[in-house]
Scaffold this active site. Structure first.
Site, PDB file in Angstrom:
ATOM      1  CD  GLU A   1      -3.081  -0.293   0.042  1.00  0.00           C
ATOM      2  OE1 GLU A   1      -3.104   0.062  -1.157  1.00  0.00           O
ATOM      3  OE2 GLU A   1      -3.698  -1.283   0.466  1.00  0.00           O
ATOM      4  CG  HIS A   2      -0.156   4.888   0.537  1.00  0.00           C
ATOM      5  ND1 HIS A   2      -0.607   6.023  -0.088  1.00  0.00           N
ATOM      6  CD2 HIS A   2      -1.187   4.459   1.316  1.00  0.00           C
ATOM      7  CE1 HIS A   2      -1.846   6.296   0.321  1.00  0.00           C
ATOM      8  NE2 HIS A   2      -2.218   5.357   1.164  1.00  0.00           N
ATOM      9  CB  THR A   3       4.391   0.281  -2.637  1.00  0.00           C
ATOM     10  OG1 THR A   3       3.208  -0.465  -2.917  1.00  0.00           O
ATOM     11  CG2 THR A   3       4.820  -0.002  -1.211  1.00  0.00           C
TER      12      THR A   3
ATOM     13  N   GLY B   1     -18.187   4.833  -2.623  1.00  0.00           N
ATOM     14  CA  GLY B   1     -17.162   5.589  -1.890  1.00  0.00           C
ATOM     15  C   GLY B   1     -16.329   4.745  -0.937  1.00  0.00           C
TER      16      GLY B   1
ATOM     17  N   GLY C   1     -13.554   3.011  -1.528  1.00  0.00           N
ATOM     18  CA  GLY C   1     -12.137   2.825  -1.827  1.00  0.00           C
ATOM     19  C   GLY C   1     -11.858   1.510  -2.527  1.00  0.00           C
TER      20      GLY C   1
ATOM     21  CG  ASP D   1      -6.618   2.119  -7.608  1.00  0.00           C
ATOM     22  OD1 ASP D   1      -6.019   1.300  -6.886  1.00  0.00           O
ATOM     23  OD2 ASP D   1      -6.989   3.236  -7.207  1.00  0.00           O
TER      24      ASP D   1
ATOM     25  CE1 TYR E   1      -3.049   7.669  -2.979  1.00  0.00           C
ATOM     26  CE2 TYR E   1      -2.367   9.441  -4.460  1.00  0.00           C
ATOM     27  CZ  TYR E   1      -2.454   8.094  -4.161  1.00  0.00           C
ATOM     28  OH  TYR E   1      -1.943   7.170  -5.035  1.00  0.00           O
TER      29      TYR E   1
HETATM   30  C1  GLA Z   1      -5.283   4.667  -4.142  1.00  0.00           C
HETATM   31  C2  GLA Z   1      -4.549   5.042  -5.422  1.00  0.00           C
HETATM   32  C3  GLA Z   1      -3.522   3.969  -5.795  1.00  0.00           C
HETATM   33  C4  GLA Z   1      -2.618   3.640  -4.608  1.00  0.00           C
HETATM   34  C5  GLA Z   1      -3.423   3.400  -3.345  1.00  0.00           C
HETATM   35  C6  GLA Z   1      -2.562   3.238  -2.123  1.00  0.00           C
HETATM   36  O1  GLA Z   1      -6.051   3.518  -4.350  1.00  0.00           O
HETATM   37  O2  GLA Z   1      -5.463   5.207  -6.483  1.00  0.00           O
HETATM   38  O3  GLA Z   1      -2.778   4.406  -6.920  1.00  0.00           O
HETATM   39  O4  GLA Z   1      -1.656   4.640  -4.416  1.00  0.00           O
HETATM   40  O5  GLA Z   1      -4.345   4.449  -3.095  1.00  0.00           O
HETATM   41  O6  GLA Z   1      -1.802   2.075  -2.210  1.00  0.00           O
END
Ligand code: GLA
Length: 389
Positions: A33-35, A124, A126, A174, A224
């Site tokens: 995540e967030h990579t 909404g 995620g 995503d 973000y």
């Molecule tokens: C959201 C963003 C992705 C990713 C995630 C965190 O889903 O759209 O690109 O950065 O957050 O992993």
């Protein structure tokens, strides 16, 4: 999803039969995540919840779109000659942006079309409903107009819609998961090179449970973007000494030895998460391949802790939900999934324990947070595609 409902809606609105039908999934991220925007690895999969469309070509240049999920917005209409972002076009800016960039890339979209859309991705939450609608539009244009745009190009154009048309600075995970997902496999993706590998997720005795905090993700986009710039700051400081292009290129040892170069403690913590989470994700693939689900679950838990303490994107709702999940019998691992700041978490739970798990975690969450969480059993499904009408 009942396709005949969608067909009937189409006939009522457009007084004709649709020609073709399409589907694009949502996604969960198992770990990593967030990579993605740090040039690291992610490990998402497509889920069977998603967005459906039925459509037919028109003879003129008009595009007319209707969403069963947003009936109050009515039919949204625009012309292929005018594909700029318009606030009042609301949800339809996602398909509009996709059409815009497909046309800009030199593809011939000879006529307009009309289309009815319906999604069953929790709102909404995620789970990438926006990437779903972007890729849905991509396969729809490919299918209706025989454009043959390669899948990877649709994925990149979807990201471009998010970044440049909508203005969210997200990474590629995503769109990649929604575009490349396959039934019963996760995708280990190197976001720096876009090399990927499918890994079978064989969970005969377990289920993946999606847990929705139902927390509205206000401020999510600004936080973000703040995390992104903190990571960029860490990278540029480290680059004074190290010949790297992304935080994802560092091992844990390399990071530990050089972390003092980063001047701000907060920024150092963000970078630590990016580096450690990336290593953890690659390791998790090995654990899964070796059939060591327990170790995989431990890595999920570590991921959540790092996102909570170092990256600080969980928030009280996700933390209470995941902590309640950790306390239950039969839980292999649990963590937030996606951007964080609300949205969803996931847990891997033994089949026999699922019922009690949902009841207990639901009660604990309601007690501590004051409103309900929702639970769904996730099935891993295919990426965006044309389907039978
Ligand atoms: C959201 C963003 C992705 C990713 C995630 C965190 O889903 O759209 O690109 O950065 O957050 O992993």
């Amino acid at each position: 999803m009942n396709m005949s409902t969608l067909q009937t809606a189409f006939q009522d609105l457009f007084h004709a039969l649709p020609e073709k039908a399409f589907f694009a999934p949502g996604r969960i991220n198992l770990i990593g995540e967030h990579t993605d925007y740090n040039g690291g690895h992610v490990f998402p999969c497509a889920i069977t919840y998603g967005t459906y469309a039925v459509a037919r070509k028109r003879k003129d240049r008009k595009v007319r779109l209707y969403s069963v999920n947003f009936p109050d917005k009515g039919i949204i209409e625009f012309n292929l000659n005018q594909l700029d972002y318009e606030k009042q076009h609301n949800w339809a800016n996602y398909p509009k942006g996709m059409i815009r960039y497909i046309v800009d890339a030199g593809n011939e979209v000879p006529t307009g079309f009309e289309c009815v859309i319906q999604g069953n991705i929790p709102n909404g939450a995620g789970l990438s409903s926006s990437a779903s609608i972007e890729l849905l539009t991509g396969v729809l244009l490919n299918g209706l107009f025989e454009l043959a745009i390669p899948r990877i190009d649709l994925i990149k154009l979807g990201k471009k819609v998010e970044n440049e048309f909508i203005g969210v600075n997200s990474g590629i995970m995503d769109q990649f998961a929604v575009g490349m997902g396959k039934k019963d496999v996760g995708i280990l993706l190197d976001c720096q090179t876009l090399k990927y590998e499918y890994a079978p997720i064989q969970l005969e005795n377990h289920k993946i449970i999606i847990m929705n905090t139902n927390k509205r993700r206000e401020l999510a986009d600004s936080k973000y973007n703040e995390r992104r710039s903190e990571c960029e700051e860490a990278l540029s400081q480290l680059q004074q000494k190290l010949p790297i292009e992304a935080l994802g290129q560092l091992s844990e040892v390399e990071f530990d030895e050089n972390q003092h170069i980063i001047t701000s403690e907060t920024v150092r913590k963000r970078a630590k998460h990016a580096v450690y989470e990336n290593v953890r994700t690659m390791k998790a693939l090995g654990e899964l391949k070796a059939g060591n689900l327990e170790a995989f679950g431990q890595s999920m838990n570590q991921s959540h802790i790092s996102l909570r303490d170092d990256y600080e994107v969980t928030g009280v709702e996700l933390d209470r939900l995941v902590e309640a999940a950790w306390r239950q019998p039969g839980v292999i691992g649990a963590r937030m999934t996606g951007a964080g700041f609300g949205g969803c978490a996931i847990a891997i739970v033994e089949n026999e324990a699922v019922e009690n798990f949902i009841a207990n975690v639901g009660t604990a969450y309601l007690d501590e947070i004051g409103y309900v969480a929702d639970f769904y059993v996730a099935s891993i499904g295919d990426g965006a595609k044309e389907i039978e009408l």
